[in-house]
Design an enzyme around this catalytic site. Structure first.
Site, PDB file in Angstrom:
ATOM      1  N   ASP A  30       0.870  -1.180   0.000  1.00  0.00           N
ATOM      2  CA  ASP A  30       0.000   0.000   0.000  1.00  0.00           C
ATOM      3  C   ASP A  30       0.900   1.222   0.000  1.00  0.00           C
ATOM      4  O   ASP A  30       2.045   1.166   0.452  1.00  0.00           O
ATOM      5  CB  ASP A  30      -0.925   0.016   1.217  1.00  0.00           C
ATOM      6  CG  ASP A  30      -2.199   0.818   0.931  1.00  0.00           C
ATOM      7  OD1 ASP A  30      -3.246   0.191   0.679  1.00  0.00           O
ATOM      8  OD2 ASP A  30      -2.138   2.066   0.940  1.00  0.00           O
ATOM      9  N   THR A 123     -12.908  -2.832  -9.435  1.00  0.00           N
ATOM     10  CA  THR A 123     -14.070  -2.720 -10.325  1.00  0.00           C
ATOM     11  C   THR A 123     -13.819  -1.547 -11.267  1.00  0.00           C
ATOM     12  O   THR A 123     -13.704  -0.404 -10.811  1.00  0.00           O
ATOM     13  CB  THR A 123     -15.344  -2.468  -9.486  1.00  0.00           C
ATOM     14  OG1 THR A 123     -15.474  -3.530  -8.553  1.00  0.00           O
ATOM     15  CG2 THR A 123     -16.574  -2.376 -10.357  1.00  0.00           C
ATOM     16  N   GLU A 152     -13.903  -8.871  -8.313  1.00  0.00           N
ATOM     17  CA  GLU A 152     -14.111  -9.483  -6.993  1.00  0.00           C
ATOM     18  C   GLU A 152     -15.573  -9.330  -6.570  1.00  0.00           C
ATOM     19  O   GLU A 152     -16.138  -8.263  -6.716  1.00  0.00           O
ATOM     20  CB  GLU A 152     -13.165  -8.823  -5.972  1.00  0.00           C
ATOM     21  CG  GLU A 152     -13.233  -9.426  -4.610  1.00  0.00           C
ATOM     22  CD  GLU A 152     -13.118 -10.947  -4.656  1.00  0.00           C
ATOM     23  OE1 GLU A 152     -12.134 -11.478  -5.187  1.00  0.00           O
ATOM     24  OE2 GLU A 152     -14.051 -11.613  -4.151  1.00  0.00           O
ATOM     25  N   ASN A 212     -23.627  -6.052  -9.804  1.00  0.00           N
ATOM     26  CA  ASN A 212     -23.994  -5.049  -8.798  1.00  0.00           C
ATOM     27  C   ASN A 212     -25.263  -4.299  -9.187  1.00  0.00           C
ATOM     28  O   ASN A 212     -26.104  -4.007  -8.337  1.00  0.00           O
ATOM     29  CB  ASN A 212     -22.840  -4.066  -8.570  1.00  0.00           C
ATOM     30  CG  ASN A 212     -21.824  -4.629  -7.587  1.00  0.00           C
ATOM     31  OD1 ASN A 212     -22.020  -5.710  -7.024  1.00  0.00           O
ATOM     32  ND2 ASN A 212     -20.739  -3.914  -7.362  1.00  0.00           N
ATOM     33  N   LEU A 254     -34.164  -9.400  -0.930  1.00  0.00           N
ATOM     34  CA  LEU A 254     -35.553  -8.956  -0.941  1.00  0.00           C
ATOM     35  C   LEU A 254     -35.927  -8.415   0.438  1.00  0.00           C
ATOM     36  O   LEU A 254     -37.045  -8.616   0.896  1.00  0.00           O
ATOM     37  CB  LEU A 254     -36.486 -10.112  -1.334  1.00  0.00           C
ATOM     38  CG  LEU A 254     -36.523 -10.493  -2.811  1.00  0.00           C
ATOM     39  CD1 LEU A 254     -37.508 -11.633  -3.067  1.00  0.00           C
ATOM     40  CD2 LEU A 254     -36.895  -9.291  -3.693  1.00  0.00           C
ATOM     41  N   CYS A 264     -19.814  -0.009  -2.900  1.00  0.00           N
ATOM     42  CA  CYS A 264     -19.925  -0.509  -4.281  1.00  0.00           C
ATOM     43  C   CYS A 264     -21.196  -0.084  -5.018  1.00  0.00           C
ATOM     44  O   CYS A 264     -21.105   0.569  -6.053  1.00  0.00           O
ATOM     45  CB  CYS A 264     -19.809  -2.028  -4.290  1.00  0.00           C
ATOM     46  SG  CYS A 264     -18.166  -2.594  -3.832  1.00  0.00           S
ATOM     47  N   LYS A 325     -23.987  -1.658   6.596  1.00  0.00           N
ATOM     48  CA  LYS A 325     -24.545  -2.959   6.969  1.00  0.00           C
ATOM     49  C   LYS A 325     -23.778  -3.466   8.191  1.00  0.00           C
ATOM     50  O   LYS A 325     -22.721  -2.894   8.534  1.00  0.00           O
ATOM     51  CB  LYS A 325     -24.473  -3.944   5.815  1.00  0.00           C
ATOM     52  CG  LYS A 325     -23.078  -4.315   5.392  1.00  0.00           C
ATOM     53  CD  LYS A 325     -23.192  -5.479   4.439  1.00  0.00           C
ATOM     54  CE  LYS A 325     -21.916  -5.815   3.755  1.00  0.00           C
ATOM     55  NZ  LYS A 325     -22.029  -6.934   2.853  1.00  0.00           N
ATOM     56  N   ARG A 332     -18.779   4.156   3.922  1.00  0.00           N
ATOM     57  CA  ARG A 332     -18.896   4.786   2.603  1.00  0.00           C
ATOM     58  C   ARG A 332     -20.337   4.703   2.080  1.00  0.00           C
ATOM     59  O   ARG A 332     -20.902   3.612   1.993  1.00  0.00           O
ATOM     60  CB  ARG A 332     -17.916   4.135   1.610  1.00  0.00           C
ATOM     61  CG  ARG A 332     -16.483   4.540   1.860  1.00  0.00           C
ATOM     62  CD  ARG A 332     -15.512   3.852   0.914  1.00  0.00           C
ATOM     63  NE  ARG A 332     -15.260   2.474   1.272  1.00  0.00           N
ATOM     64  CZ  ARG A 332     -14.373   1.681   0.659  1.00  0.00           C
ATOM     65  NH1 ARG A 332     -13.677   2.154  -0.365  1.00  0.00           N
ATOM     66  NH2 ARG A 332     -14.189   0.443   1.055  1.00  0.00           N
TER      67      ARG A 332
HETATM   68  P1  NAD Z   1     -10.087   0.659  -0.291  1.00  0.00           P
HETATM   69  O1  NAD Z   1     -10.215   2.117  -0.451  1.00  0.00           O
HETATM   70  O2  NAD Z   1     -10.495   0.009   0.988  1.00  0.00           O
HETATM   71  O3  NAD Z   1      -8.583   0.208  -0.587  1.00  0.00           O
HETATM   72  C1  NAD Z   1      -7.802   0.681  -1.623  1.00  0.00           C
HETATM   73  C2  NAD Z   1      -6.362   0.747  -1.145  1.00  0.00           C
HETATM   74  O4  NAD Z   1      -5.500   0.998  -2.244  1.00  0.00           O
HETATM   75  C3  NAD Z   1      -6.102   1.861  -0.127  1.00  0.00           C
HETATM   76  O5  NAD Z   1      -5.513   1.315   1.038  1.00  0.00           O
HETATM   77  C4  NAD Z   1      -5.130   2.795  -0.852  1.00  0.00           C
HETATM   78  O6  NAD Z   1      -4.225   3.432   0.029  1.00  0.00           O
HETATM   79  C5  NAD Z   1      -4.453   1.833  -1.785  1.00  0.00           C
HETATM   80  N1  NAD Z   1      -3.799   2.445  -2.953  1.00  0.00           N
HETATM   81  C6  NAD Z   1      -4.280   3.367  -3.810  1.00  0.00           C
HETATM   82  N2  NAD Z   1      -3.387   3.642  -4.767  1.00  0.00           N
HETATM   83  C7  NAD Z   1      -2.300   2.863  -4.531  1.00  0.00           C
HETATM   84  C8  NAD Z   1      -1.042   2.685  -5.173  1.00  0.00           C
HETATM   85  N3  NAD Z   1      -0.724   3.363  -6.295  1.00  0.00           N
HETATM   86  N4  NAD Z   1      -0.176   1.821  -4.655  1.00  0.00           N
HETATM   87  C9  NAD Z   1      -0.484   1.124  -3.537  1.00  0.00           C
HETATM   88  N5  NAD Z   1      -1.640   1.251  -2.892  1.00  0.00           N
HETATM   89  C10 NAD Z   1      -2.550   2.111  -3.381  1.00  0.00           C
HETATM   90  O7  NAD Z   1     -10.925   0.033  -1.507  1.00  0.00           O
HETATM   91  P2  NAD Z   1     -11.659  -1.390  -1.551  1.00  0.00           P
HETATM   92  O8  NAD Z   1     -12.976  -1.295  -0.880  1.00  0.00           O
HETATM   93  O9  NAD Z   1     -10.704  -2.452  -1.149  1.00  0.00           O
HETATM   94  O10 NAD Z   1     -11.962  -1.506  -3.107  1.00  0.00           O
HETATM   95  C11 NAD Z   1     -10.922  -1.771  -4.041  1.00  0.00           C
HETATM   96  C12 NAD Z   1     -11.580  -2.113  -5.366  1.00  0.00           C
HETATM   97  O11 NAD Z   1     -12.342  -3.320  -5.247  1.00  0.00           O
HETATM   98  C13 NAD Z   1     -12.568  -1.055  -5.878  1.00  0.00           C
HETATM   99  O12 NAD Z   1     -12.493  -1.000  -7.260  1.00  0.00           O
HETATM  100  C14 NAD Z   1     -13.908  -1.601  -5.441  1.00  0.00           C
HETATM  101  O13 NAD Z   1     -14.959  -1.148  -6.250  1.00  0.00           O
HETATM  102  C15 NAD Z   1     -13.686  -3.092  -5.623  1.00  0.00           C
HETATM  103  N6  NAD Z   1     -14.545  -3.945  -4.794  1.00  0.00           N
HETATM  104  C16 NAD Z   1     -14.796  -3.604  -3.491  1.00  0.00           C
HETATM  105  C17 NAD Z   1     -15.563  -4.453  -2.695  1.00  0.00           C
HETATM  106  C18 NAD Z   1     -15.852  -4.087  -1.268  1.00  0.00           C
HETATM  107  O14 NAD Z   1     -16.733  -4.725  -0.664  1.00  0.00           O
HETATM  108  N7  NAD Z   1     -15.165  -3.141  -0.662  1.00  0.00           N
HETATM  109  C19 NAD Z   1     -16.071  -5.644  -3.223  1.00  0.00           C
HETATM  110  C20 NAD Z   1     -15.782  -5.967  -4.545  1.00  0.00           C
HETATM  111  C21 NAD Z   1     -15.007  -5.107  -5.323  1.00  0.00           C
END
Ligand code: NAD
Length: 436
Positions: A30, A123, A152, A212, A254, A264, A325, A332
């Site tokens: 990260d 996503t 994912e 979604n 439902l 998301c 939830k 968010r």
């Molecule tokens: P998040 O904000 O919790 O995590 C993203 C992380 O990426 C952060 O810790 C950020 O610091 C890091 N980051 C950003 N740029 C970076 C870089 N250049 N190098 C290293 N680290 C970097 O986001 P999330 O909820 O984990 O979602 C990530 C993706 O997965 C999104 O596209 C989201 O739509 C998708 N997604 C999320 C969920 C969910 O339930 N949260 C489920 C399915 C898919």
């Protein structure tokens, strides 16, 4: 396999840890130093049930590590997953902000050595993987790599089970070599007979948005039916059970409530609308679901107001649950983030409790909200109690204790946790969603 996960958030951290649990050697990266420092000290920066123990086990067994240093994490990796955030653009136009994805791709490209599969797990709109490929090639013309898309589907709060026992894995991949690497990564799931759907890259990218959007439509549908139930004096719980028993409909998603939220559905539905508009078309059902969702949140504000006799001005409202939830600390786009400011604006006082979300709520919700240590402190002197998120600890409240502590025993149950008859017998003025 040696895997590197870029982005250690809700998806990257769970995915990386679960890959380590599969037996792979995983480095989670990260760019936020503080997050990596916390993880290296054994502190998990997010709340996800079961994650602490799994991280501890896999770090102790030497399969999972954390760093900000790409020069250590990338050169030996056979696969690099991009799991960075793709929030709605700050311009407010609903397009997905791909800055983090492209920035991560540029960062990764510099350190690629030997054949590597760069897998998009975030996503992202259709066409992003092709752009990632272009960025990688432009930044490091010497590199040998393939790009793949592996969206994912895990749900926060049940992320580990979802990842370990998914309904399916979707892999968008166009070279045999990359397909082989991804097969090897997901081998433990193949062995458990998990369906792996292999598609083109564009199909994989769109699959995530379609899934979604479908779920968002389903939630908005039952929320609108709940509104009709209230108008005609029908019961949405019985109705949902009855229609859900039809195999073509299915009983999940439902449950009427205050409207969908989270990291998301809100951003992905609107991003899908924008993707489609770029092609000169519209996804009207999705647009309607988005509108219905906003209306549902507004309806909840009205419902609370009506229960308070027509005005919330000067009233004290106790709110149980703030996260979108239960079993997550993620705030968010939580319904609370729309409903509470609307109540405050009309002069209500708000006291709130959430088992895991209060820290984040203090950062993201209006300052005027007062936070309490437990549900019973929250309701002291309140004119109305709103159950916003159905955490287990709110499912069996001591109703008499709550009633005694409140100024007026008004209970607005936005998750239909309680039985209306029991609540009335207990002396509450009670309302749920979609049940008179
Ligand atoms: P998040 O904000 O919790 O995590 C993203 C992380 O990426 C952060 O810790 C950020 O610091 C890091 N980051 C950003 N740029 C970076 C870089 N250049 N190098 C290293 N680290 C970097 O986001 P999330 O909820 O984990 O979602 C990530 C993706 O997965 C999104 O596209 C989201 O739509 C998708 N997604 C999320 C969920 C969910 O339930 N949260 C489920 C399915 C898919």
């Amino acid at each position: 396999m040696r895997i590197t996960m870029i982005g250690t958030g809700y998806v990257g951290l769970v995915t990386g840890t679960c890959f380590a649990e599969f037996g792979h050697f995983v480095t989670c990266v990260d760019k936020v130093q503080h997050k990596i420092d916390q993880l290296n000290k054994g502190t998990v920066p997010i709340y996800e049930p079961g994650l602490d123990a799994l991280i501890k086990k896999n770090t102790e067994e030497g399969r999972l590590s954390f760093t900000t240093d790409l020069s250590r994490a990338i050169p030996d990796a056979e696969a690099v997953f991009l799991a960075v955030g793709t929030p709605s653009s700050r311009r407010g136009d609903g397009y997905a902000d791909l800055t983090y994805v492209y920035e991560a791709a540029r960062d990764v490209a510099r350190y690629l050595r030997g054949y590597t599969v760069v897998v998009d797990k975030s996503t992202v709109p259709v066409g992003t993987a092709r752009q990632v490929e272009r960025v990688l090639r432009e930044t490091n013309p010497e590199a040998t790599f393939d790009v793949a898309s592996n969206p994912e589907f895990l749900r926060e709060g049940a992320a580990i089970t979802d990842f370990m026992r998914p309904d399916r894995v979707v892999v968008g991949v166009e070279s045999d070599r990359a397909a082989q690497v991804l097969r090897e990564i997901y081998k433990p799931l193949y062995l458990r007979d998990t369906p792996i759907v292999q598609t083109t890259i564009e199909t994989a990218e769109l699959t995530k948005y379609a899934a979604n959007a479908f779920l968002a439509v389903k939630i908005s549908f039952i929320n609108e039916i709940a509104m009709v139930c209230e108008a005609v004096n029908a019961n949405v719980i019985d109705l949902a059970k009855a229609i859900g028993m039809d195999g073509r409909i299915g009983g999940k998603f439902l449950h009427p409530g205050p409207g969908y939220g989270g990291s998301c559905f809100p951003k992905d539905t609107v991003a899908l609308m924008r993707i489609v508009q770029e092609y000169g078309e519209n996804v009207r059902l999705v647009e309607a679901a988005v509108e219905a969702n906003a209306a549902q949140k507004a309806r909840m504000v009205k419902k609370i107001r009506e229960m308070l006799g027509g005005s919330e001005t000067g009233k004290t409202i106790a709110v149980l649950g703030l996260t979108f939830k239960p079993e997550t600390d993620d705030m968010r786009d939580a319904p609370a983030a729309t409903i509470l400011p609307a109540l405050l604006e009309k002069g209500a006082r708000i006291r709130a409790h959430d088992p895991k979300g209060m820290e984040e709520a203090k950062r993201s919700l209006p300052e005027a909200i007062e936070y309490k240590e437990n549900p019973y402190e929250t309701v002291v002197g309140a004119d109305c109690l709103v159950l916003m998120t159905e955490w287990n600890q709110y499912r069996a409240l001591d109703l008499q204790r709550i009633k005694r502590a409140m100024n007026t025993p008004i209970f607005v149950d936005l998750r239909n946790v309680y039985d209306p008859e029991i609540m009335r017998a207990a002396g509450f003025s009670y309302t749920g969603v979609g049940r008179k």
